[in-house]
Design a protein around this motif. Structure first.
Motif, PDB file in Angstrom:
ATOM      1  N   ALA A 162     -27.443 -15.573 -30.686  1.00 12.83           N
ATOM      2  CA  ALA A 162     -28.894 -15.739 -30.727  1.00 12.83           C
ATOM      3  C   ALA A 162     -29.552 -14.790 -29.718  1.00 12.83           C
ATOM      4  O   ALA A 162     -30.587 -14.168 -30.003  1.00 12.83           O
ATOM      5  CB  ALA A 162     -29.266 -17.186 -30.424  1.00 12.83           C
ATOM      6  N   GLY A 163     -28.932 -14.673 -28.540  1.00 13.42           N
ATOM      7  CA  GLY A 163     -29.448 -13.758 -27.532  1.00 13.42           C
ATOM      8  C   GLY A 163     -29.352 -12.311 -27.979  1.00 13.42           C
ATOM      9  O   GLY A 163     -30.271 -11.508 -27.739  1.00 13.42           O
ATOM     10  N   LEU A 164     -28.257 -11.952 -28.649  1.00 15.26           N
ATOM     11  CA  LEU A 164     -28.090 -10.585 -29.146  1.00 15.26           C
ATOM     12  C   LEU A 164     -29.127 -10.264 -30.210  1.00 15.26           C
ATOM     13  O   LEU A 164     -29.645  -9.139 -30.270  1.00 15.26           O
ATOM     14  CB  LEU A 164     -26.676 -10.405 -29.708  1.00 15.26           C
ATOM     15  CG  LEU A 164     -26.339  -9.030 -30.275  1.00 15.26           C
ATOM     16  CD1 LEU A 164     -26.569  -7.932 -29.244  1.00 15.26           C
ATOM     17  CD2 LEU A 164     -24.890  -8.983 -30.774  1.00 15.26           C
ATOM     18  N   ASN A 165     -29.463 -11.249 -31.041  1.00 13.67           N
ATOM     19  CA  ASN A 165     -30.502 -11.060 -32.053  1.00 13.67           C
ATOM     20  C   ASN A 165     -31.830 -10.702 -31.380  1.00 13.67           C
ATOM     21  O   ASN A 165     -32.519  -9.745 -31.778  1.00 13.67           O
ATOM     22  CB  ASN A 165     -30.650 -12.343 -32.878  1.00 13.67           C
ATOM     23  CG  ASN A 165     -31.466 -12.123 -34.137  1.00 13.67           C
ATOM     24  OD1 ASN A 165     -32.527 -11.526 -34.103  1.00 13.67           O
ATOM     25  ND2 ASN A 165     -30.971 -12.646 -35.247  1.00 13.67           N
ATOM     26  N   LYS A 166     -32.158 -11.445 -30.338  1.00 11.78           N
ATOM     27  CA  LYS A 166     -33.405 -11.173 -29.605  1.00 11.78           C
ATOM     28  C   LYS A 166     -33.326  -9.822 -28.893  1.00 11.78           C
ATOM     29  O   LYS A 166     -34.303  -9.057 -28.866  1.00 11.78           O
ATOM     30  CB  LYS A 166     -33.647 -12.299 -28.594  1.00 11.78           C
ATOM     31  CG  LYS A 166     -35.007 -12.249 -27.907  1.00 11.78           C
ATOM     32  CD  LYS A 166     -35.171 -13.437 -26.993  1.00 11.78           C
ATOM     33  CE  LYS A 166     -36.582 -13.471 -26.377  1.00 11.78           C
ATOM     34  NZ  LYS A 166     -37.605 -13.781 -27.397  1.00 11.78           N
ATOM     35  N   PHE A 167     -32.164  -9.536 -28.316  1.00 11.07           N
ATOM     36  CA  PHE A 167     -31.974  -8.268 -27.607  1.00 11.07           C
ATOM     37  C   PHE A 167     -32.187  -7.082 -28.537  1.00 11.07           C
ATOM     38  O   PHE A 167     -32.832  -6.089 -28.161  1.00 11.07           O
ATOM     39  CB  PHE A 167     -30.572  -8.223 -27.007  1.00 11.07           C
ATOM     40  CG  PHE A 167     -30.218  -6.916 -26.352  1.00 11.07           C
ATOM     41  CD1 PHE A 167     -30.545  -6.666 -25.026  1.00 11.07           C
ATOM     42  CD2 PHE A 167     -29.546  -5.922 -27.057  1.00 11.07           C
ATOM     43  CE1 PHE A 167     -30.236  -5.458 -24.416  1.00 11.07           C
ATOM     44  CE2 PHE A 167     -29.225  -4.712 -26.464  1.00 11.07           C
ATOM     45  CZ  PHE A 167     -29.568  -4.486 -25.141  1.00 11.07           C
ATOM     46  N   LEU A 168     -31.649  -7.147 -29.756  1.00 11.95           N
ATOM     47  CA  LEU A 168     -31.779  -6.035 -30.702  1.00 11.95           C
ATOM     48  C   LEU A 168     -33.225  -5.853 -31.158  1.00 11.95           C
ATOM     49  O   LEU A 168     -33.665  -4.726 -31.414  1.00 11.95           O
ATOM     50  CB  LEU A 168     -30.856  -6.255 -31.905  1.00 11.95           C
ATOM     51  CG  LEU A 168     -29.355  -6.146 -31.611  1.00 11.95           C
ATOM     52  CD1 LEU A 168     -28.541  -6.467 -32.852  1.00 11.95           C
ATOM     53  CD2 LEU A 168     -29.005  -4.748 -31.105  1.00 11.95           C
ATOM     54  N   HIS A 169     -33.981  -6.964 -31.262  1.00  7.50           N
ATOM     55  CA  HIS A 169     -35.404  -6.836 -31.581  1.00  7.50           C
ATOM     56  C   HIS A 169     -36.137  -6.088 -30.461  1.00  7.50           C
ATOM     57  O   HIS A 169     -36.985  -5.224 -30.729  1.00  7.50           O
ATOM     58  CB  HIS A 169     -36.026  -8.225 -31.787  1.00  7.50           C
ATOM     59  CG  HIS A 169     -35.831  -8.793 -33.148  1.00  7.50           C
ATOM     60  ND1 HIS A 169     -34.625  -9.319 -33.574  1.00  7.50           N
ATOM     61  CD2 HIS A 169     -36.691  -8.901 -34.206  1.00  7.50           C
ATOM     62  CE1 HIS A 169     -34.753  -9.737 -34.825  1.00  7.50           C
ATOM     63  NE2 HIS A 169     -35.983  -9.491 -35.231  1.00  7.50           N
ATOM     64  N   ILE A 170     -35.816  -6.430 -29.208  1.00  7.43           N
ATOM     65  CA  ILE A 170     -36.439  -5.757 -28.069  1.00  7.43           C
ATOM     66  C   ILE A 170     -36.016  -4.290 -28.025  1.00  7.43           C
ATOM     67  O   ILE A 170     -36.835  -3.395 -27.772  1.00  7.43           O
ATOM     68  CB  ILE A 170     -36.062  -6.478 -26.759  1.00  7.43           C
ATOM     69  CG1 ILE A 170     -36.624  -7.906 -26.762  1.00  7.43           C
ATOM     70  CG2 ILE A 170     -36.567  -5.704 -25.550  1.00  7.43           C
ATOM     71  CD1 ILE A 170     -36.162  -8.755 -25.598  1.00  7.43           C
ATOM     72  N   TYR A 171     -34.716  -4.045 -28.275  1.00 11.02           N
ATOM     73  CA  TYR A 171     -34.201  -2.668 -28.304  1.00 11.02           C
ATOM     74  C   TYR A 171     -34.962  -1.845 -29.334  1.00 11.02           C
ATOM     75  O   TYR A 171     -35.379  -0.712 -29.059  1.00 11.02           O
ATOM     76  CB  TYR A 171     -32.709  -2.698 -28.626  1.00 11.02           C
ATOM     77  CG  TYR A 171     -32.055  -1.338 -28.749  1.00 11.02           C
ATOM     78  CD1 TYR A 171     -31.363  -0.780 -27.685  1.00 11.02           C
ATOM     79  CD2 TYR A 171     -32.124  -0.605 -29.932  1.00 11.02           C
ATOM     80  CE1 TYR A 171     -30.769   0.466 -27.790  1.00 11.02           C
ATOM     81  CE2 TYR A 171     -31.540   0.639 -30.055  1.00 11.02           C
ATOM     82  CZ  TYR A 171     -30.849   1.165 -28.983  1.00 11.02           C
ATOM     83  OH  TYR A 171     -30.269   2.400 -29.096  1.00 11.02           O
ATOM     84  N   TYR A 172     -35.144  -2.405 -30.524  1.00  9.04           N
ATOM     85  CA  TYR A 172     -35.836  -1.697 -31.606  1.00  9.04           C
ATOM     86  C   TYR A 172     -37.249  -1.304 -31.182  1.00  9.04           C
ATOM     87  O   TYR A 172     -37.684  -0.158 -31.387  1.00  9.04           O
ATOM     88  CB  TYR A 172     -35.879  -2.589 -32.848  1.00  9.04           C
ATOM     89  CG  TYR A 172     -36.572  -1.967 -34.039  1.00  9.04           C
ATOM     90  CD1 TYR A 172     -35.878  -1.144 -34.917  1.00  9.04           C
ATOM     91  CD2 TYR A 172     -37.916  -2.210 -34.285  1.00  9.04           C
ATOM     92  CE1 TYR A 172     -36.507  -0.579 -36.019  1.00  9.04           C
ATOM     93  CE2 TYR A 172     -38.558  -1.646 -35.370  1.00  9.04           C
ATOM     94  CZ  TYR A 172     -37.848  -0.832 -36.236  1.00  9.04           C
ATOM     95  OH  TYR A 172     -38.486  -0.273 -37.311  1.00  9.04           O
ATOM     96  N   ALA A 173     -37.975  -2.248 -30.562  1.00 11.53           N
ATOM     97  CA  ALA A 173     -39.363  -1.988 -30.187  1.00 11.53           C
ATOM     98  C   ALA A 173     -39.447  -0.929 -29.090  1.00 11.53           C
ATOM     99  O   ALA A 173     -40.288  -0.010 -29.156  1.00 11.53           O
ATOM    100  CB  ALA A 173     -40.021  -3.285 -29.711  1.00 11.53           C
ATOM    101  N   ARG A 174     -38.579  -1.018 -28.089  1.00 15.22           N
ATOM    102  CA  ARG A 174     -38.658  -0.088 -26.956  1.00 15.22           C
ATOM    103  C   ARG A 174     -38.217   1.323 -27.347  1.00 15.22           C
ATOM    104  O   ARG A 174     -38.845   2.310 -26.939  1.00 15.22           O
ATOM    105  CB  ARG A 174     -37.809  -0.611 -25.795  1.00 15.22           C
ATOM    106  CG  ARG A 174     -38.356  -1.887 -25.181  1.00 15.22           C
ATOM    107  CD  ARG A 174     -37.556  -2.322 -23.966  1.00 15.22           C
ATOM    108  NE  ARG A 174     -38.082  -3.559 -23.417  1.00 15.22           N
ATOM    109  CZ  ARG A 174     -37.578  -4.179 -22.358  1.00 15.22           C
ATOM    110  NH1 ARG A 174     -36.515  -3.667 -21.730  1.00 15.22           N
ATOM    111  NH2 ARG A 174     -38.111  -5.307 -21.916  1.00 15.22           N
ATOM    112  N   VAL A 175     -37.148   1.420 -28.124  1.00  9.74           N
ATOM    113  CA  VAL A 175     -36.663   2.743 -28.512  1.00  9.74           C
ATOM    114  C   VAL A 175     -37.611   3.379 -29.524  1.00  9.74           C
ATOM    115  O   VAL A 175     -37.839   4.599 -29.482  1.00  9.74           O
ATOM    116  CB  VAL A 175     -35.220   2.648 -29.070  1.00  9.74           C
ATOM    117  CG1 VAL A 175     -34.767   3.989 -29.622  1.00  9.74           C
ATOM    118  CG2 VAL A 175     -34.269   2.162 -27.991  1.00  9.74           C
TER     119      VAL A 175
END
Length: 398
Positions: free
Chosen positions: A377-390
């Protein structure tokens, strides 16, 4: 509309083309994976009455010579996941498996899914090279783990218990270096304690390790009490020393690959943003960028967790709706592994700033979720944040 199905083999491709009415525009024929073969294929495709859409099943690496040649000629190419093609093939009442039938099947798939075909956009050369480094690193790590297990098994037969006294720290192979010099307890126990301590300290100084006399004494005591199961012979010496040398060479290879991968990853514009994310270090940042590639190729933030295979597909029928679903695991397993390492680092470091993912995992664990469920669940949230920042860094579209 004209669909061209290409069944790719190792050194040749089988091609078939037809239109929406079922009219055959190119009978089944084969083309070699050579410059002449690809030139002939492009010539025949250009002669079709209208622009075709070429459909290719993903074969790992075999399809890339064909795909790259067609893309260079500005021909529409769609690469289809092999699982999707397999499920489409199961619809047939009388299934068969030949290159000819597969080419015709792929062509029919293109006609049936015409509006869903997506043009292939290959990564740039640097990203492809970085991903190759990442895969080579994963392969080398597996070999190191296997060799460590084998090496430890040999030491348990010649120096049982020695691993508890000599630990590898700071990337140094202290246990391997020790086994190259003192490969059997009989070589230690036959010496007097004072003589061995002196020899151990001399060896440690030469290799750049701490000259710990108390540890040398403990090793000597262990050699007197230990019971080796292999004799102290030249054959055993060769086995232990060669296993130690192989392990050291593999570890050096891993370090070399990591250094090259980090150097290449640092040239990407998103590298600084990724390394600033909590839980991500130099090594994990390079592997993360390698496995994700260009985020502009994903249509939304939700597509990134799906690509990693950590999405939980819905399951509902009538009035029943499941709330206990498993992740699909239909995605990049290397990305899942890197993500797991990042989540583990977050739980270990407990960041006080930029800690949205860490707090989210803590909340999931407080709800009684298994730690793996909390990590995913944390990785799912992390990848959403990664997508937005990159994506903010890579503002220009592909």
């Amino acid at each position: 509309m004209i669909s061209v199905g290409i069944d790719v083999s190792k050194e040749k491709s089988t091609v078939f083309a037809a239109d929406e009415n079922g009219e055959v525009l190119m009978r089944v024929c084969e083309f070699e994976h050579t410059e002449a073969g690809m030139a002939e294929l492009i010539r025949q495709l250009k002669q079709l009455p209208e622009e075709p859409r070429v459909v290719v099943e993903n074969t790992g690496y075999y399809h890339w010579p064909v795909v790259n040649s067609l893309l260079a000629a500005d021909i529409f190419v769609c690469i289809v996941n092999s699982i999707v093609m397999s499920k489409f093939a199961k619809v047939q009442i009388r299934p068969g498996k030949t290159d000819r039938l597969d080419a015709m099947l792929i062509c029919r798939f293109g006609l049936a899914n015409w509006s869903n075909l997506v043009r292939c956009c290959p990564d740039e050369e640097r990203r492809t090279l970085l991903r190759l480094y990442s895969r080579e690193y994963s392969h080398a790590v597996h070999m190191v783990v296997d060799q460590k297990i084998h090496f430890t098994s040999l030491l348990d037969k010649t120096m049982p218990g020695i691993k508890t006294l000599l630990e590898d720290k700071g990337g140094r192979s202290k246990l391997s270096d020790f086994a190259l010099e003192f490969w059997h307890f009989d070589r230690i126990s036959k010496q007097k304690s004072e003589s061995f301590v002196k020899r151990y300290c001399s060896w440690a100084k030469k290799k750049g390790y701490h000259m710990n006399e108390s540890k040398a004494t403990a090793i000597h005591t262990l050699s007197r009490n230990g019971i080796p199961t292999l004799p102290c012979t030249d054959a055993v010496k060769q086995l232990v020393q060669e296993a130690a040398r192989v392990l050291k060479r593999l570890e050096e290879s891993v370090n070399t690959i990591l250094a090259q991968m980090n150097e290449l990853a640092s040239t990407f514009p998103e590298y600084k943003v990724v390394t600033e994310m909590k839980g991500v270090g130099e090594h994990t940042a390079a592997r993360l960028i390698a496995e994700i590639g260009d985020v502009r190729l994903f249509h939304s933030a939700k597509a990134l967790p799906a690509y990693a295979g950590i999405d939980a597909p819905p399951y509902q029928s009538g009035e029943f709706e499941s709330h206990r679903r498993k992740i699909s695991k239909r995605g990049n397993k290397y990305l899942r592994k890197v993500g797991y390492e990042i989540m583990s680092a977050l739980m270990s470091t407990k960041p006080s700033e930029d800690n949205a993912v860490y707090l989210f995992m803590c909340r999931k664990k407080a709800e009684g979720k298994h730690y793996l469920s909390a990590y995913m669940a944390g990785l799912n949230k992390f990848l959403h944040i990664y997508y937005a920042r990159v994506l903010e860094v890579l503002k220009e579209p592909v």
